[in-house]
Scaffold this motif. Structure first.
Motif, short mmCIF file in Angstrom:
data_model
loop_
_atom_site.label_atom_id
_atom_site.label_comp_id
_atom_site.label_asym_id
_atom_site.label_seq_id
_atom_site.Cartn_x
_atom_site.Cartn_y
_atom_site.Cartn_z
N GLN A 187 0.80 -1.21 0.00
CA GLN A 187 0.00 0.00 0.00
C GLN A 187 0.84 1.27 0.00
O GLN A 187 0.46 2.26 -0.59
CB GLN A 187 -0.88 0.02 1.26
N LYS A 188 1.98 1.23 0.65
CA LYS A 188 2.66 2.50 0.91
C LYS A 188 3.50 3.03 -0.24
O LYS A 188 3.99 4.13 -0.18
CB LYS A 188 3.50 2.39 2.19
N MET A 247 4.92 6.56 0.18
CA MET A 247 3.91 7.44 0.77
C MET A 247 4.12 7.67 2.27
O MET A 247 3.55 8.59 2.84
CB MET A 247 2.51 6.86 0.54
N GLU A 248 4.90 6.82 2.89
CA GLU A 248 5.10 6.99 4.33
C GLU A 248 6.30 7.88 4.65
O GLU A 248 6.27 8.67 5.57
CB GLU A 248 5.28 5.62 5.00
N ILE A 285 3.79 14.55 4.09
CA ILE A 285 2.82 13.77 4.88
C ILE A 285 1.68 13.41 3.93
O ILE A 285 0.95 14.29 3.47
CB ILE A 285 2.27 14.58 6.09
N SER A 286 1.56 12.13 3.65
CA SER A 286 0.59 11.72 2.62
C SER A 286 -0.85 12.04 3.02
O SER A 286 -1.68 12.36 2.18
CB SER A 286 0.75 10.23 2.33
N GLU A 287 -1.14 12.00 4.32
CA GLU A 287 -2.51 12.25 4.79
C GLU A 287 -2.92 13.69 4.52
O GLU A 287 -4.11 13.99 4.40
CB GLU A 287 -2.66 11.95 6.29
N ALA A 288 -1.93 14.60 4.45
CA ALA A 288 -2.25 16.03 4.29
C ALA A 288 -2.47 16.41 2.82
O ALA A 288 -2.86 17.54 2.53
CB ALA A 288 -1.13 16.87 4.88
N SER A 291 -4.15 16.90 -0.79
CA SER A 291 -5.54 17.13 -1.18
C SER A 291 -5.62 17.40 -2.67
O SER A 291 -4.62 17.35 -3.38
CB SER A 291 -6.09 18.32 -0.40
N ARG A 320 -3.43 15.31 -4.89
CA ARG A 320 -4.10 14.00 -4.85
C ARG A 320 -5.27 14.04 -5.83
O ARG A 320 -6.22 14.80 -5.65
CB ARG A 320 -4.59 13.69 -3.44
#
Lengths: 182, 126
Positions: free
Chosen positions: A22-23, A57-58, A105-108, A110, A139
């Motif tokens: 996944q990463k 991604m991590e 930071i992949s979560e951030a 957009s 993203r």
């Protein structure tokens, strides 16, 4: 009992593989164009549409590889000279960048473009150079889009432009790259 | 009289020179589809030979490879997870796990994906 442990280990390994798969995101069809045209002379421009890239991604680690022979010019003779006289692509068949996106930071991420700086080592013509360049990350539905534009100096990579043609080729080469990583 | 001959000669030579220069400067790109392959082999063998010698002699040569389709993308396929083939015109009706023979130009070895890259590919048969 022993059988059960084996099952747990197997399950754990399976989950690990799934997570690690996944990463990382990547592509084999990234685009790189470069231009070193001089005003009022013929355009010196090429495109490579099969550039590969992998992003972790991590950690934000990023690597990209372009095969020199994959750069296509409008004019066949220019392509031949580029390969044989300047890049010596038979001896140095690839251009590689390996580095990491600072503060990634992949979560951030957009759907609106975010600017980062990628720091790492660029190897062209067998010569390695430390560089840092701005990179724009978005993203998208299709994947993670990376775009960048920067300039390189042929002399930094030991590429000599003969004085006969030096007025037709710019000192600074403008490079643009575009990837959609999946 | 002699001067006339000289002028005709000079004109012919100049025209020939200009024509040659023109064709040299504006020569066409190679037509891979029409070239005879230098080498014909299995996709996995091509990969193995690249891993042994990175500056392989087939670099930039026209190569014919066959193998099982292990991945299909918009305008490219992967054979035996070893050779990434980019088509100038993507053939339709390609299926995974199908055996295929293709001809194309060998661009080099991509160490990130550990695959050989080929471009300007055309399908030979199925």
């Amino acid at each position: 009992m022993k059988n059960k442990t084996t099952w747990y280990v197997a399950l754990f390994l399976l989950v690990c593989t799934a997570l690690s798969a996944q990463k990382k995101v990547g592509t084999k069809s990234g685009n790189i164009t470069f231009e070193a045209s001089m005003p009022s002379f013929e355009e010196v421009e090429a495109i490579n549409e099969n550039v590969s890239a992998i992003l972790n991604m991590e950690t934000g680690e990023f690597a990209s590889l372009a095969l020199i022979k994959g750069f296509r010019f409008k004019r066949a003779l220019m392509e031949e000279h580029f390969n044989e006289n300047y890049m010596e692509s038979h001896t140095y068949p690839k251009a590689v960048f390996k580095g990491s996106i600072d503060g990634f930071i992949s979560e951030a991420l957009s759907s609106s473009e975010q600017r980062f700086v990628v720091i790492g080592k660029m190897t062209i013509h067998g010569i390695e150079k430390e560089i840092s360049i701005p990179i724009y990350v978005t993203r998208l539905e299709e994947g993670i889009q990376l775009t960048t534009k920067f300039t390189l100096l042929p002399e930094d990579f030991g590429i000599e432009i003969p004085s006969v043609v030096s007025n037709k080729i710019a000192d600074e080469v403008v490079v643009e790259a575009h990837y959609i990583l999946k | 009289m002699q001067r006339k001959h000289f002028l005709i000669g000079l004109t012919t030579v100049s025209i020939a020179f200009v024509t040659c220069t023109y064709f040299y400067l504006f020569q066409n790109h190679r037509n891979i589809a029409k070239e005879t392959p230098t080498i014909t082999m299995e996709a996995s063998d091509l990969l193995r030979s690249f891993q042994d010698f990175p500056n392989h002699e087939v670099l930039n040569k026209t190569v014919q490879v066959s193998g099982l389709i292990s991945d299909i993308e918009a305008n490219a396929i992967t054979l035996n997870k070893s050779v990434y083939c980019v088509f100038s015109e993507m053939p339709s009706n390609l299926k995974l796990e199908e055996t295929i023979t293709i001809k194309g130009r060998c661009v080099g070895y991509d160490e990130l994906f550990e695959q050989v890259q080929m471009d300007q590919c055309i399908q030979i048969n199925r």
